[in-house]
Design a protein around this motif. Structure first.
Motif, short mmCIF file in Angstrom:
data_model
loop_
_atom_site.label_atom_id
_atom_site.label_comp_id
_atom_site.label_asym_id
_atom_site.label_seq_id
_atom_site.Cartn_x
_atom_site.Cartn_y
_atom_site.Cartn_z
N THR A 18 4.03 0.61 2.23
CA THR A 18 3.91 2.01 1.88
C THR A 18 2.82 2.65 2.71
N LEU A 20 0.70 6.05 3.47
CA LEU A 20 0.33 7.37 2.98
C LEU A 20 -0.94 7.79 3.70
N PRO A 88 5.92 9.67 -6.88
CA PRO A 88 5.94 8.43 -6.11
C PRO A 88 6.28 7.25 -7.00
N GLU A 92 3.12 2.91 -5.28
CA GLU A 92 2.30 3.92 -4.60
C GLU A 92 1.15 4.36 -5.49
#
Length: 600
Positions: A18, A20, A88, A92
């Motif tokens: 993931t 971000l 999310p 996350e």
């Protein structure tokens, strides 16, 4: 241009990396607050925002909505007003949580995340998060809501994929207890019951005493659960120790506590110990701190145990005493008298408890002649009546309308130095009032006050009821008004019901309605009986609008109608063509929003 922030934690269960990008932990916290499915439940609105990183690159967002810009330095206080465009995943959310600065974390942030992890069976992640909260120097220690989540999961741990091992429960409860977080009585009882059900009495014992030691609330129900488990394994030494600890810590046992002890002792044929527990319940030989009355189940348990032992052993005074008390307690007077006669013929000497039990049981059963015989035997045996016995005898003679015997008992009380109490006076006032002797009833009340005893709501209720029964409604209202103006005793629903019913029957419906208004002013809640009496009155007086108003009040008070209510209203409203109003009432709607023109 700063590189994108990439976070990958091995603890998390996810299949893809993931990625971000955020310019600060504050912005990450805002992202976490935006979790709708797995995070904070206090977010009631769904809004869409585009998060702008330091290189002005937008994260993916929902293009079907407008995209207001969100600045990363927005104060934390406004976080719950800024939700993400797309919720999310839980992975996350965890990534964002672990990226936050410890000072930005709190139980308010952790609890929803913890709840979601436990709900989805991700116990490793949940316990890792909880371990951080439980650290001695944690910046985000657990709170009571954390406890609700964790303890709620523990009691459901037998479901597949849920919870932790039995052996870990005590440690977890200890750590939470060190932060002042304890299971409530219901959950503590459930945990103990489950441990005992798994034959882990040692762990259950440790769990209960851990909560005691750390200052958590422990009530009889939790102790009862442990006593049940200990009794199943015949661990009587620990049962006695726990019972002693309850007394020491002022944990008031219930009748169930005594039932568990007596039942298990009787099953193990430890009859003397069972009788000792029964004596403690009655406060025999010591100042009673318990304040528990035995019930039918407990009496039957004792009877069953004693009878089984009695078949193999000769009866003794202790056994006979318990049997007689138990049979009187379940209103089996004939059986009690049988054992009393058997006790005398076997040469055992009854003690005062036996006589008191028989006198009480016979008086309650209305067998006053037999009760008088037992009183005579009691006196010949050298015992005297106590106040409780005098009260039950006076009550029995009042019910039989034997006034001369009532006065005989009162005179005897005076000679023996036993002072009447409030129960004595209430019994006399009620009896004299029902007999129509209001003058004597008034004298008794005055004497009671002179003796320093204040009339109770029962006293006033007895006099008011007696006046109403004798159709002296004005006299009843005078006493009621005196009660409201001069005494410190507020009238209750029962007294209002007596007066309202009497006034309606006396065709004084307007005054009855005014009493209902008085109830509202004084905060006394009317019940179905109240409404039935006044509805019957307004129906007879054809006060339709007032009837609709009362129906509305009944709905507002959430007071459910009974068959009497429906009989009154069905007969009345059907006769005047207002059956639709009745349908609305039954469905819980107001009926007076469109007042009827009929006044029939």
């Amino acid at each position: 241009m700063p590189l994108p922030m990439r976070i990958r934690l091995p603890l998390l269960h996810y299949s893809t990396t993931t990625a971000l990008r955020f310019s600060s932990s504050s912005l990450a916290l805002h992202h976490l607050y935006g979790v709708r499915t797995f995070a904070l439940p206090f977010l009631h609105q769904r809004r869409s925002f585009t998060y702008v990183s330091s290189d002005d690159s937008d994260l993916e967002s929902d293009s079907s909505h407008s995209q207001p810009q969100f600045v990363s330095n927005t104060p934390l206080a406004n976080a719950n007003n800024n939700c993400l465009t797309r919720a999310p995943t839980l992975d996350e959310s965890l990534i964002l949580f672990y990226k936050l600065d410890p000072s930005s974390k709190s139980a308010r942030v952790c609890n929803p995340l913890l709840k979601s992890l436990l709900k989805l069976g991700r116990t490793d992640d949940a316990h890792h998060l909880l371990d951080q909260m439980l650290q001695p120097d944690s910046k985000f220690p657990p709170d009571d809501f954390t406890g609700e989540i964790v303890f709620g999961d523990l009691v459901k741990r037998d479901r597949p994929g849920k919870g932790i091992a039995d052996e870990e429960i005590v440690g977890l409860v200890t750590k939470l207890g060190e932060h002042g977080v304890f299971p409530d009585t219901f959950k503590l009882t459930q945990l103990i019951s489950k441990l005992c059900g798994n034959r882990k009495n040692g762990l259950a014992w440790e769990l209960l005493h851990t909560v005691m030691k750390l200052g958590g609330t422990v009530e009889a129900a939790s102790c009862n659960a442990l006593l049940t488990g200990l009794g199943r394994e015949r661990e009587f030494k620990k049962m006695n120790k726990l019972f002693a600890e309850m007394e020491e810590m002022k944990i008031h046992p219930s009748v169930i506590t005594f039932g568990i002890l007596i039942n298990n002792l009787c099953k193990a044929r430890r009859i003397n110990e069972a009788l000792g527990v029964f004596d403690k319940l009655r406060g025999k030989g010591e100042k009673s701190w318990i304040g528990v009355e035995p019930d039918v189940v407990l009496y039957n348990t004792l009877i069953n145990g004693l009878c089984k032992v009695g078949r193999e052993e000769d009866g003794n005074a202790v056994t006979y005493t318990a049997l007689i008390s138990a049979f009187c307690g379940v209103n089996n007077i004939d059986k009690a008298m049988q054992y009393f006669d058997e006790m005398l013929s076997s040469g055992c000497s009854p003690d005062a408890i036996v006589y008191y039990s028989l006198i009480s049981g016979l008086s309650i059963a209305g067998r006053m002649d037999d009760a008088s015989v037992v009183v005579s035997r009691l006196k010949r045996a050298g015992f005297g009546l106590d106040r409780e016995c005098y009260n039950v005898l006076i009550s029995g003679f009042c019910k039989k309308k034997k006034r001369e015997r009532v006065y005989e008992m009162l005179n005897e009380m005076e000679k023996t130095g036993v002072k009447p109490d409030i129960v004595t006076y209430n019994t006399l006032v009620s009896y004299l009032g029902k007999a129509g002797d209001f003058a004597t009833a008034t004298k008794v009340m005055k004497k009671m006050i002179k003796e320093g005893l204040k009339p109770t709501v029962v006293t006033y209720g007895a006099v008011i009821h007696a006046n109403c029964l004798n159709r002296n409604v004005d006299g009843a209202m005078e006493i009621f008004e005196e009660m409201c103006s001069t005494s410190m005793v507020p009238p209750n629903t029962v007294i209002y019901n007596i007066l309202i019913d009497a006034l309606c029957k006396n065709n004084n419906v307007e005054r009855a309605v005014s009493l209902m208004d008085d109830m509202k002013v004084k905060g006394v809640r009317p019940n179905t009986t109240t409404y039935n009496a006044v509805l019957k009155g307004v129906r007879d007086k054809r006060m339709l609008d007032k009837g609709f108003e009362l129906m509305d009040r009944m709905v507002e008070d959430a007071c459910n109608p009974d068959y009497v209510t429906m009989e009154i209203l069905t007969e009345w409203l059907s006769a005047i063509g207002e059956i639709e109003k009745l349908k609305l009432f039954v469905e819980g709607y107001r009926v007076s929003s469109n007042p009827s023109s009929l006044q029939t």
